[in-house]
Motif scaffolding. Structure first.
Motif, PDB file in Angstrom:
ATOM      1  N   ARG A  50       0.867  -1.177   0.000  1.00 24.38           N
ATOM      2  CA  ARG A  50       0.000   0.000   0.000  1.00 24.38           C
ATOM      3  C   ARG A  50       0.898   1.219   0.000  1.00 24.38           C
ATOM      4  NH1 ARG A  50      -4.026   1.451   4.895  1.00 24.38           N
ATOM      5  NH2 ARG A  50      -2.156   2.381   5.760  1.00 24.38           N
ATOM      6  N   GLU A  51       0.700   2.067  -0.999  1.00 24.12           N
ATOM      7  CA  GLU A  51       1.467   3.310  -1.129  1.00 24.12           C
ATOM      8  C   GLU A  51       2.976   3.060  -1.028  1.00 24.12           C
ATOM      9  OE1 GLU A  51      -0.388   5.678   1.913  1.00 24.12           O
ATOM     10  OE2 GLU A  51      -2.199   5.956   0.709  1.00 24.12           O
ATOM     11  N   GLY A  52       3.422   1.982  -1.673  1.00 21.03           N
ATOM     12  CA  GLY A  52       4.847   1.674  -1.758  1.00 21.03           C
ATOM     13  C   GLY A  52       5.442   0.991  -0.539  1.00 21.03           C
ATOM     14  N   LYS A  53       4.642   0.715   0.485  1.00 20.05           N
ATOM     15  CA  LYS A  53       5.142   0.041   1.681  1.00 20.05           C
ATOM     16  C   LYS A  53       4.587  -1.381   1.742  1.00 20.05           C
ATOM     17  CE  LYS A  53       5.596   4.204   4.437  1.00 20.05           C
ATOM     18  NZ  LYS A  53       5.171   4.912   5.638  1.00 20.05           N
ATOM     19  N   ILE A  54       5.381  -2.291   2.316  1.00 20.52           N
ATOM     20  CA  ILE A  54       4.985  -3.685   2.453  1.00 20.52           C
ATOM     21  C   ILE A  54       4.344  -3.891   3.822  1.00 20.52           C
ATOM     22  CG2 ILE A  54       5.771  -6.091   2.454  1.00 20.52           C
ATOM     23  CD1 ILE A  54       8.251  -5.109   0.871  1.00 20.52           C
ATOM     24  N   TYR A  55       3.180  -4.535   3.821  1.00 23.20           N
ATOM     25  CA  TYR A  55       2.455  -4.818   5.058  1.00 23.20           C
ATOM     26  C   TYR A  55       2.191  -6.315   5.160  1.00 23.20           C
ATOM     27  CZ  TYR A  55       1.572   0.172   5.251  1.00 23.20           C
ATOM     28  OH  TYR A  55       1.723   1.540   5.299  1.00 23.20           O
ATOM     29  N   TYR A  66       1.344  -5.225  10.453  1.00 24.00           N
ATOM     30  CA  TYR A  66       2.749  -4.834  10.556  1.00 24.00           C
ATOM     31  C   TYR A  66       3.237  -4.281   9.226  1.00 24.00           C
ATOM     32  CZ  TYR A  66       2.702  -7.697  14.764  1.00 24.00           C
ATOM     33  OH  TYR A  66       2.402  -8.221  15.992  1.00 24.00           O
ATOM     34  N   ASN A  67       4.235  -3.418   9.297  1.00 21.52           N
ATOM     35  CA  ASN A  67       4.900  -2.987   8.077  1.00 21.52           C
ATOM     36  C   ASN A  67       6.349  -3.439   8.138  1.00 21.52           C
ATOM     37  OD1 ASN A  67       5.483  -1.111  10.096  1.00 21.52           O
ATOM     38  ND2 ASN A  67       5.892   0.503   8.649  1.00 21.52           N
ATOM     39  N   ILE A  68       6.913  -3.684   6.975  1.00 19.21           N
ATOM     40  CA  ILE A  68       8.297  -4.128   6.871  1.00 19.21           C
ATOM     41  C   ILE A  68       9.136  -2.935   6.431  1.00 19.21           C
ATOM     42  CG2 ILE A  68       9.905  -5.614   5.616  1.00 19.21           C
ATOM     43  CD1 ILE A  68       7.641  -7.645   5.344  1.00 19.21           C
ATOM     44  N   SER A  76      13.251  -4.784   9.523  1.00 20.69           N
ATOM     45  CA  SER A  76      12.517  -4.816  10.786  1.00 20.69           C
ATOM     46  C   SER A  76      11.022  -4.745  10.504  1.00 20.69           C
ATOM     47  CB  SER A  76      12.942  -3.660  11.690  1.00 20.69           C
ATOM     48  OG  SER A  76      12.635  -2.428  11.076  1.00 20.69           O
ATOM     49  N   ALA A  77      10.262  -5.201  11.491  1.00 22.04           N
ATOM     50  CA  ALA A  77       8.801  -5.139  11.402  1.00 22.04           C
ATOM     51  C   ALA A  77       8.308  -4.216  12.495  1.00 22.04           C
ATOM     52  CB  ALA A  77       8.194  -6.525  11.560  1.00 22.04           C
ATOM     53  N   GLY A  78       7.467  -3.290  12.106  1.00 29.96           N
ATOM     54  CA  GLY A  78       6.860  -2.381  13.071  1.00 29.96           C
ATOM     55  C   GLY A  78       5.353  -2.502  13.018  1.00 29.96           C
ATOM     56  N   ILE A  79       4.707  -2.099  14.074  1.00 32.10           N
ATOM     57  CA  ILE A  79       3.251  -2.145  14.111  1.00 32.10           C
ATOM     58  C   ILE A  79       2.713  -0.947  13.343  1.00 32.10           C
ATOM     59  CG2 ILE A  79       1.203  -2.065  15.587  1.00 32.10           C
ATOM     60  CD1 ILE A  79       2.994  -3.335  17.792  1.00 32.10           C
ATOM     61  N   ALA A  80       1.949  -1.225  12.301  1.00 30.47           N
ATOM     62  CA  ALA A  80       1.343  -0.162  11.496  1.00 30.47           C
ATOM     63  C   ALA A  80      -0.034   0.205  12.028  1.00 30.47           C
ATOM     64  CB  ALA A  80       1.244  -0.599  10.036  1.00 30.47           C
TER      65      ALA A  80
END
Length: 182
Positions: A50-55, A66-68, A76-80
């Motif tokens: 979504r919008e160039g980011k991996i989830y 999460y987003n990568i 790293s993985a963060g909570i989106a």
């Protein structure tokens, strides 16, 4: 120290050919691989962009998207987003298995045990469809232990395609109408 390190692979397609809107590739090559560092005990299950980011969704019954983040060789993985699932829907033990997003940036997450779809919009609002167990039974899908939805995507018409796990060769198409899968 972070929790588990999960290995992900990024693959690059070479020699891509398109015939009648169908993409064919002669070769699939490993482009790179990463280990995801995460504070949470994540088990990626389904990816979307979504919008160039991996989830991704984690296959451990948590209620987070999460987003990568890839920076050089670090990943790293963060909570989106965290979801508040209505209590009456939680009794169905929502266990997420796949994620997709539409052209408006809404996430759609498939519940493996509940046979429902969670809509998470960009504002963080959550809606859960009614279970589609009845419709699945009519199509003889997801009826045996170990069979359940494994992936979900949305096409240009707004229809959802749901892939089956361990129920080989079966796909289900569906629309969400009045918060129910049709």
């Amino acid at each position: 120290m972070y929790g588990k390190k999960i290995k992900i692979l990024l693959l690059a397609l070479t020699s891509v050919i398109m015939i009648n809107n169908t993409v064919y590739s002669k070769e699939l090559k490993l482009s790179d691989y990463y280990f995801i560092d995460s504070k949470d005990d994540v088990e990626p299950s389904g990816l979307c962009i979504r919008e160039g980011k991996i989830y991704f969704i984690s296959d451990n019954s948590d209620k987070k998207v999460y987003n990568i983040n890839i920076n050089g060789k670090n990943c790293s993985a963060g909570i989106a987003a965290e979801m508040e699932i209505p209590k009456k829907k939680e009794k169905n033990k929502i266990n997420f298995e796949g994620i997709t997003c539409d052209q408006n940036g809404n996430f759609y997450i498939i519940g493996e045990k509940s046979l429902s779809v969670v809509l998470l919009n960009k504002k963080g609002e959550v809606k859960v469809t009614k279970s589609f167990k009845k419709e699945a039974k009519q199509e003889d899908m997801f009826q045996k232990k170990g069979e359940g939805p494994e992936g979900i995507c949305v096409n240009d018409k707004g229809e959802f395609i749901i892939a089956s796990q361990n129920d080989y060769g079966k796909l289900m198409t569906a629309n969400i109408v009045n918060n129910k899968i049709k």
